[in-house]
Scaffold this motif. Structure first.
Motif, PDB file in Angstrom:
ATOM      1  N   LYS A 111       0.821  -1.222   0.000  1.00  0.00           N
ATOM      2  CA  LYS A 111       0.000   0.000   0.000  1.00  0.00           C
ATOM      3  C   LYS A 111       0.853   1.269   0.000  1.00  0.00           C
ATOM      4  O   LYS A 111       0.379   2.340  -0.331  1.00  0.00           O
ATOM      5  CB  LYS A 111      -0.925   0.012   1.217  1.00  0.00           C
ATOM      6  CG  LYS A 111      -1.923  -1.105   1.217  1.00  0.00           C
ATOM      7  CD  LYS A 111      -3.215  -0.600   0.679  1.00  0.00           C
ATOM      8  CE  LYS A 111      -4.245  -1.719   0.759  1.00  0.00           C
ATOM      9  NZ  LYS A 111      -5.336  -1.508  -0.135  1.00  0.00           N
ATOM     10  N   GLU A 112       2.113   1.168   0.446  1.00  0.00           N
ATOM     11  CA  GLU A 112       2.981   2.347   0.503  1.00  0.00           C
ATOM     12  C   GLU A 112       4.263   2.080  -0.273  1.00  0.00           C
ATOM     13  O   GLU A 112       4.772   0.965  -0.297  1.00  0.00           O
ATOM     14  CB  GLU A 112       3.328   2.700   1.946  1.00  0.00           C
ATOM     15  CG  GLU A 112       2.141   3.139   2.775  1.00  0.00           C
ATOM     16  CD  GLU A 112       2.550   3.529   4.176  1.00  0.00           C
ATOM     17  OE1 GLU A 112       2.348   4.701   4.539  1.00  0.00           O
ATOM     18  OE2 GLU A 112       3.086   2.659   4.893  1.00  0.00           O
ATOM     19  N   ILE A 113       4.773   3.145  -0.873  1.00  0.00           N
ATOM     20  CA  ILE A 113       6.013   3.072  -1.639  1.00  0.00           C
ATOM     21  C   ILE A 113       6.937   4.164  -1.135  1.00  0.00           C
ATOM     22  O   ILE A 113       6.504   5.286  -0.892  1.00  0.00           O
ATOM     23  CB  ILE A 113       5.727   3.277  -3.143  1.00  0.00           C
ATOM     24  CG1 ILE A 113       4.906   2.109  -3.686  1.00  0.00           C
ATOM     25  CG2 ILE A 113       7.019   3.436  -3.929  1.00  0.00           C
ATOM     26  CD1 ILE A 113       4.460   2.299  -5.121  1.00  0.00           C
ATOM     27  N   GLU A 114       8.199   3.836  -0.974  1.00  0.00           N
ATOM     28  CA  GLU A 114       9.188   4.835  -0.585  1.00  0.00           C
ATOM     29  C   GLU A 114       9.687   5.521  -1.845  1.00  0.00           C
ATOM     30  O   GLU A 114       9.955   4.883  -2.858  1.00  0.00           O
ATOM     31  CB  GLU A 114      10.349   4.150   0.142  1.00  0.00           C
ATOM     32  CG  GLU A 114      11.403   5.100   0.617  1.00  0.00           C
ATOM     33  CD  GLU A 114      12.492   4.411   1.414  1.00  0.00           C
ATOM     34  OE1 GLU A 114      13.275   5.136   2.040  1.00  0.00           O
ATOM     35  OE2 GLU A 114      12.569   3.171   1.425  1.00  0.00           O
ATOM     36  N   CYS A 115       9.806   6.829  -1.778  1.00  0.00           N
ATOM     37  CA  CYS A 115      10.234   7.629  -2.920  1.00  0.00           C
ATOM     38  C   CYS A 115      11.374   8.527  -2.474  1.00  0.00           C
ATOM     39  O   CYS A 115      11.281   9.176  -1.439  1.00  0.00           O
ATOM     40  CB  CYS A 115       9.042   8.459  -3.417  1.00  0.00           C
ATOM     41  SG  CYS A 115       9.427   9.624  -4.720  1.00  0.00           S
ATOM     42  N   PHE A 116      12.469   8.549  -3.224  1.00  0.00           N
ATOM     43  CA  PHE A 116      13.517   9.509  -2.904  1.00  0.00           C
ATOM     44  C   PHE A 116      14.110  10.073  -4.182  1.00  0.00           C
ATOM     45  O   PHE A 116      13.987   9.497  -5.256  1.00  0.00           O
ATOM     46  CB  PHE A 116      14.587   8.938  -1.956  1.00  0.00           C
ATOM     47  CG  PHE A 116      15.269   7.689  -2.432  1.00  0.00           C
ATOM     48  CD1 PHE A 116      16.440   7.742  -3.145  1.00  0.00           C
ATOM     49  CD2 PHE A 116      14.745   6.442  -2.117  1.00  0.00           C
ATOM     50  CE1 PHE A 116      17.080   6.596  -3.563  1.00  0.00           C
ATOM     51  CE2 PHE A 116      15.378   5.290  -2.519  1.00  0.00           C
ATOM     52  CZ  PHE A 116      16.550   5.362  -3.250  1.00  0.00           C
ATOM     53  N   LEU A 117      14.707  11.235  -4.040  1.00  0.00           N
ATOM     54  CA  LEU A 117      15.211  12.005  -5.170  1.00  0.00           C
ATOM     55  C   LEU A 117      16.734  12.013  -5.162  1.00  0.00           C
ATOM     56  O   LEU A 117      17.353  12.289  -4.139  1.00  0.00           O
ATOM     57  CB  LEU A 117      14.681  13.441  -5.057  1.00  0.00           C
ATOM     58  CG  LEU A 117      15.049  14.424  -6.147  1.00  0.00           C
ATOM     59  CD1 LEU A 117      14.424  14.009  -7.476  1.00  0.00           C
ATOM     60  CD2 LEU A 117      14.556  15.818  -5.753  1.00  0.00           C
ATOM     61  N   LEU A 176      11.629   4.836  -6.814  1.00  0.00           N
ATOM     62  CA  LEU A 176      10.508   4.263  -6.075  1.00  0.00           C
ATOM     63  C   LEU A 176      10.889   2.852  -5.680  1.00  0.00           C
ATOM     64  O   LEU A 176      11.424   2.108  -6.491  1.00  0.00           O
ATOM     65  CB  LEU A 176       9.237   4.218  -6.938  1.00  0.00           C
ATOM     66  CG  LEU A 176       8.752   5.526  -7.533  1.00  0.00           C
ATOM     67  CD1 LEU A 176       7.583   5.272  -8.465  1.00  0.00           C
ATOM     68  CD2 LEU A 176       8.354   6.491  -6.440  1.00  0.00           C
ATOM     69  N   ARG A 177      10.590   2.483  -4.446  1.00  0.00           N
ATOM     70  CA  ARG A 177      10.850   1.113  -4.017  1.00  0.00           C
ATOM     71  C   ARG A 177       9.842   0.744  -2.942  1.00  0.00           C
ATOM     72  O   ARG A 177       9.249   1.617  -2.305  1.00  0.00           O
ATOM     73  CB  ARG A 177      12.272   0.944  -3.521  1.00  0.00           C
ATOM     74  CG  ARG A 177      12.578   1.636  -2.237  1.00  0.00           C
ATOM     75  CD  ARG A 177      13.983   1.325  -1.810  1.00  0.00           C
ATOM     76  NE  ARG A 177      14.180   1.885  -0.491  1.00  0.00           N
ATOM     77  CZ  ARG A 177      15.326   2.017   0.078  1.00  0.00           C
ATOM     78  NH1 ARG A 177      16.405   1.628  -0.544  1.00  0.00           N
ATOM     79  NH2 ARG A 177      15.426   2.530   1.273  1.00  0.00           N
ATOM     80  N   PRO A 178       9.658  -0.553  -2.717  1.00  0.00           N
ATOM     81  CA  PRO A 178       8.704  -0.967  -1.680  1.00  0.00           C
ATOM     82  C   PRO A 178       9.082  -0.351  -0.341  1.00  0.00           C
ATOM     83  O   PRO A 178      10.258  -0.302   0.019  1.00  0.00           O
ATOM     84  CB  PRO A 178       8.842  -2.487  -1.642  1.00  0.00           C
ATOM     85  CG  PRO A 178       9.406  -2.843  -2.971  1.00  0.00           C
ATOM     86  CD  PRO A 178      10.273  -1.686  -3.378  1.00  0.00           C
TER      87      PRO A 178
END
Length: 125
Positions: free
Chosen positions: A36-42, A49-51
């Motif tokens: 339900k959630e995805i980790e996002c970083f720049l 995007l990753r689990p």
């Protein structure tokens, strides 16, 4: 497709809606077991995007900072990050195994004297 010795990256062009939303291709979603959630970083030039996992090892940002400071970016950064993260996971696994052996009486653990004795001698002088 991009290839390296340790991984093969697949590429797919996806649309961005007017609300800045994207749909993750089913093949990618299933392969990475997204929930339900995805980790996002720049990074400098990529959004990753990753689990999402609450059990993050705490080293993610430190690994990224180090690799970026070494000049890695783009696909090369992603590959190097995966390599470094796997090394950290293996090291943590070894530490956990060692702690289990010590707790189970199969191995002797270090005492505070073993760890700090030389430093204390130096400070007392």
């Amino acid at each position: 497709m991009y290839g390296t010795e340790s991984s093969v990256m697949e590429r797919k062009i996806i649309n961005v809606t007017g609300k800045r939303q994207v749909t993750i291709p089913l093949k990618f979603y299933e392969k990475l077991s997204f929930g339900k959630e995805i980790e996002c970083f720049l990074t400098d030039d990529a959004v990753v995007l990753r689990p999402f996992s609450n059990s993050d090892d705490g080293f993610t940002m430190e690994i990224l900072k180090d690799l970026i400071s070494q000049g890695f970016n783009g696909d090369e950064l992603l590959v190097k990050f995966a390599e470094q993260r796997n090394k950290v996971k293996k090291a943590i696994g070894l530490l956990i195994d060692e702690a289990d052996e010590i707790a189970g009486g199969k191995r002797k653990g270090a005492t505070s004297k073993d760890i700090f004795y030389e430093e204390l001698k130096r400070l007392i002088k």
